[in-house]
Design a protein around this motif. Structure first.
Motif, short mmCIF file in Angstrom:
data_model
loop_
_atom_site.label_atom_id
_atom_site.label_comp_id
_atom_site.label_asym_id
_atom_site.label_seq_id
_atom_site.Cartn_x
_atom_site.Cartn_y
_atom_site.Cartn_z
N TYR A 69 28.36 47.45 38.07
CA TYR A 69 27.83 47.87 36.77
C TYR A 69 27.18 46.70 36.06
O TYR A 69 27.62 45.56 36.20
N ALA A 70 26.17 47.03 35.28
CA ALA A 70 25.58 46.01 34.41
C ALA A 70 26.39 45.85 33.14
O ALA A 70 26.42 44.76 32.54
N ASP A 71 27.07 46.91 32.72
CA ASP A 71 27.82 46.92 31.46
C ASP A 71 29.32 46.96 31.74
O ASP A 71 29.81 47.91 32.36
N PRO A 72 30.09 45.96 31.32
CA PRO A 72 31.54 45.98 31.56
C PRO A 72 32.24 47.19 30.96
O PRO A 72 33.20 47.73 31.54
N ALA A 73 31.78 47.66 29.80
CA ALA A 73 32.40 48.83 29.17
C ALA A 73 32.20 50.08 30.03
O ALA A 73 33.11 50.90 30.18
N ALA A 74 31.01 50.22 30.60
CA ALA A 74 30.74 51.36 31.47
C ALA A 74 31.64 51.32 32.70
O ALA A 74 32.13 52.34 33.18
N CYS A 75 31.86 50.12 33.22
CA CYS A 75 32.74 49.95 34.38
C CYS A 75 34.17 50.38 34.04
O CYS A 75 34.81 51.11 34.80
N ALA A 76 34.65 49.98 32.88
CA ALA A 76 36.01 50.32 32.48
C ALA A 76 36.17 51.81 32.25
O ALA A 76 37.18 52.42 32.63
N LEU A 77 35.18 52.44 31.64
CA LEU A 77 35.26 53.87 31.35
C LEU A 77 35.18 54.71 32.63
O LEU A 77 35.95 55.66 32.82
N VAL A 115 40.19 46.80 39.73
CA VAL A 115 39.22 45.90 39.12
C VAL A 115 39.03 44.67 40.01
O VAL A 115 39.99 43.96 40.33
N VAL A 116 37.79 44.41 40.41
CA VAL A 116 37.45 43.17 41.11
C VAL A 116 37.05 42.12 40.08
O VAL A 116 37.52 40.99 40.10
N ASN A 117 36.17 42.51 39.18
CA ASN A 117 35.84 41.72 38.00
C ASN A 117 35.36 42.71 36.94
O ASN A 117 35.39 43.92 37.17
N GLU A 118 34.92 42.23 35.81
CA GLU A 118 34.58 43.15 34.72
C GLU A 118 33.38 44.05 35.02
O GLU A 118 33.18 45.05 34.31
N ARG A 119 32.62 43.72 36.06
CA ARG A 119 31.45 44.54 36.39
C ARG A 119 31.55 45.18 37.78
O ARG A 119 30.61 45.80 38.24
N ARG A 120 32.66 45.00 38.43
CA ARG A 120 32.81 45.58 39.78
C ARG A 120 34.20 46.17 39.93
O ARG A 120 35.19 45.60 39.46
N LEU A 121 34.26 47.33 40.60
CA LEU A 121 35.54 47.93 40.94
C LEU A 121 35.54 48.28 42.43
O LEU A 121 34.50 48.49 43.04
N ARG A 122 36.74 48.32 42.98
CA ARG A 122 36.93 48.71 44.38
C ARG A 122 37.75 50.00 44.38
O ARG A 122 38.84 50.04 43.82
N TRP A 123 37.21 51.06 44.98
CA TRP A 123 37.89 52.35 44.96
C TRP A 123 38.37 52.73 46.37
O TRP A 123 37.74 52.38 47.37
N THR A 124 39.48 53.45 46.41
CA THR A 124 40.05 53.95 47.66
C THR A 124 40.49 55.39 47.46
O THR A 124 41.17 55.70 46.47
#
Length: 286
Positions: A69-77, A115-124
């Motif tokens: 994500y470009a936006d950390p808030a969008a990643c969190a939501l 959470v990998v970092n504030e702009r990346r997530l890893r899903w399973t």
């Protein structure tokens, strides 16, 4: 090669998700697999076991990937919204590859978004398809109750003679496909007004008959896979009542054989407003 993976309509391979995430699919395991349940009996005082009959078991499927994500808030939501996809019911899991679009109906066992970092997530994702069948594209067909009024005898006599057809003997039909390797169950609805409707599958001899009247504004919902029959109103479809006790059947509840079949229906009357609707698939595979 898988070009898309969707759970409940959410594309886990989207270049731009609803919140702007770039999803990438890294692994997909178990999608094209068959697990056989067998009860092998050892041969007494001989080598090996006796041949067994196998039945397809439920299929476990796992997938994993990342989203950026470009936006950390969008990643969190969206991380929270992803986890919410793991509901209690069965949901469609759809894969698109070079051969087309395919669907299994699955229960979600686990869905994690780390959470990998504030702009990346890893899903399973881990799901189970209790029904081991893979379905092709959805198809839909509908038909009214046609009737041809009898005209009696005409003079001078003509050949061949045509006496017309009574309404209760005039089948209307929907052609249903099955280009796959195993049979499957369609879903059928009848909209009233109609009295004592009968649905048949001439190719196999299957027959479902409802005793009673489906009034104008009502519909009869026949879930052939679960053998559930509900009478409901179009104005309030969720408030239907079970009428399984008013249904008789012959055969396998309209299981569509390999090669396809024709769903026909008749009734004691032929109101032009009455209709039969059939939801099916282009094919089913094991």
């Amino acid at each position: 090669m898988t070009s898309s993976l969707e759970l409940r309509g959410f594309d886990l391979t989207a270049a731009a998700s609803p919140r702007g995430g770039r999803f990438r699919l890294h692994t997909l395991e178990g999608w094209l697999s068959v697990n056989r349940v067998r009860d092998r009996q050892k041969r007494m005082q001989q080598a090996g076991s006796w041949a067994s009959t196998g039945f397809a078991d439920a299929v476990k499927i796992t997938a994993s990937g990342t989203a950026d994500y470009a936006d950390p808030a969008a990643c969190a939501l969206e991380r929270r919204e992803l986890v919410a996809l793991a509901g209690d019911a069965e949901y469609p899991l759809t894969v698109t590859d070079a051969a087309g679009l395919w669907t299994r109906f699955v229960e979600v066992d686990t869905f994690s978004a780390e959470v990998v970092n504030e702009r990346r997530l890893r899903w399973t994702l881990t799901v189970t398809a209790n029904d081991p069948t893979v379905y092709g594209l959805e198809a839909f067909g509908s038909a009214g109750l046609g009737s041809v009024a009898g005209t009696g005898r005409t003079w001078p006599r003509t050949w061949p003679r045509d006496w017309g057809v009574d309404p209760d003997a005039t089948p209307s039909q929907v052609v249903v496909l099955n280009e796959g390797s195993t049979s499957y169950f369609p879903r059928v609805q009848i909209d009233g007004p109609v009295t004592n409707p009968v649905i048949t599958l001439p190719e196999t001899g299957d027959r479902i008959a409802f005793i009673g009247t489906v009034a104008a504004g009502q519909f009869l919902d026949v879930d052939c896979a679960r053998r559930r029959v509900v009478l409901a109103s179009r104005s309030n479809p969720l408030a239907g009542i079970s009428v399984r006790n008013r249904v008789s059947f012959i055969g396998q509840w309209l299981a569509i054989p390999v090669g396809g079949a024709t769903v026909q229906w008749t009734a004691d009357d032929a109101n032009p407003a009455a209709s039969l609707s059939v939801w099916s698939y282009e094919g089913a595979w094991l």
